[in-house]
Write an enzyme that holds these catalytic residues in place. Structure first.
Site, PDB file in Angstrom:
ATOM      1  N   CYS A  93      -8.066  -5.291  -9.504  1.00 54.58           N
ATOM      2  CA  CYS A  93      -7.971  -4.543 -10.521  1.00 54.58           C
ATOM      3  C   CYS A  93      -7.306  -3.255  -9.676  1.00 54.58           C
ATOM      4  O   CYS A  93      -8.228  -2.356  -8.989  1.00 54.58           O
ATOM      5  CB  CYS A  93      -8.937  -3.972 -11.420  1.00 54.58           C
ATOM      6  SG  CYS A  93      -8.671  -3.255 -12.619  1.00 54.58           S
ATOM      7  N   CYS A 139      -6.874  -0.986   1.823  1.00 55.41           N
ATOM      8  CA  CYS A 139      -5.995  -1.244   2.739  1.00 55.41           C
ATOM      9  C   CYS A 139      -6.716  -1.404   4.028  1.00 55.41           C
ATOM     10  O   CYS A 139      -7.156  -0.555   4.584  1.00 55.41           O
ATOM     11  CB  CYS A 139      -4.723  -0.341   2.930  1.00 55.41           C
ATOM     12  SG  CYS A 139      -3.382  -0.706   3.704  1.00 55.41           S
ATOM     13  N   CYS A 168       0.666   3.303   3.459  1.00 57.11           N
ATOM     14  CA  CYS A 168       1.268   2.689   4.754  1.00 57.11           C
ATOM     15  C   CYS A 168       2.109   1.639   4.716  1.00 57.11           C
ATOM     16  O   CYS A 168       2.730   1.063   5.634  1.00 57.11           O
ATOM     17  CB  CYS A 168       0.199   2.404   5.862  1.00 57.11           C
ATOM     18  SG  CYS A 168      -0.744   0.981   5.264  1.00 57.11           S
ATOM     19  N   CYS A 219       0.935  -1.240   0.051  1.00 59.76           N
ATOM     20  CA  CYS A 219       0.037  -0.064   0.020  1.00 59.76           C
ATOM     21  C   CYS A 219       0.907   1.295   0.053  1.00 59.76           C
ATOM     22  O   CYS A 219       1.520   1.270   0.717  1.00 59.76           O
ATOM     23  CB  CYS A 219      -0.818  -0.052   1.195  1.00 59.76           C
ATOM     24  SG  CYS A 219      -1.701   1.518   1.517  1.00 59.76           S
TER      25      CYS A 219
END
Length: 166
Positions: A155, A132, A87, A84
């Protein structure tokens, strides 16, 4: 300045004037208790803006969509992990990546403990949005048209990810 990104309002306008009120999506829930006390959950929008490039901010925090074929991560083929961008929580193993020919990095599996999902009604039909689990940053949508063994296509917006080579 024009950014290579599709904002929700632009997409709505291009879909025949659907209204935001009729197509709003659910709010991402606080979800996973493992991350309830995460410092990423306490960042203000101003702190997110300072932390992220403009395009990443628009996708992760405002649920925009980058334009297809604009991300170098669509062509990334090295061994490693996709994280991510907000983070650095690991989301995808590079072995799960495949060329979906959609213009966005696509994966047939995900580190499921590290994502949350919600129903997105933006285009008038339900889609599964995933984000996330730690920072709640929007990543993309999952579809049931992917390859075996899962049949899933995660996706993802490339600007919502970073890549860590093995």
């Amino acid at each position: 300045m024009t950014h290579p990104i599709l904002h929700r309002r632009t997409l709505l306008a291009s879909l025949g004037g659907l209204t935001l009120a009729g197509c709003s999506s659910e709010t991402a829930s606080a979800g996973d208790p493992r991350f309830a006390d995460s410092p990423f959950r306490r960042l203000t929008e101003a702190q997110w803006r300072a932390r992220l490039p403009d395009l990443s901010y628009a996708v992760l925090r405002e649920e925009a969509t980058e334009r297809p074929y604009s991300s170098p991560l669509d062509d990334e083929s090295r061994t490693g992990t996709f994280l991510c961008r907000g983070c650095e929580l690991p989301l995808f193993d590079s072995r799960w990546k495949y060329d979906s020919r959609t213009g966005w990095p696509s994966f047939w599996d995900v580190m499921s403990r590290n994502i949350g999902t919600k129903t997105d009604w933006l285009i008038g039909v339900p889609r599964t949005e995933y984000h996330c689990a730690r920072c709640l940053g929007h990543q993309g949508h999952v579809f049931n048209d992917g390859p075996r063994p899962t049949g899933k296509r995660y996706c993802n917006n490339g600007v919502a990810l970073t890549f860590r080579p093995a």
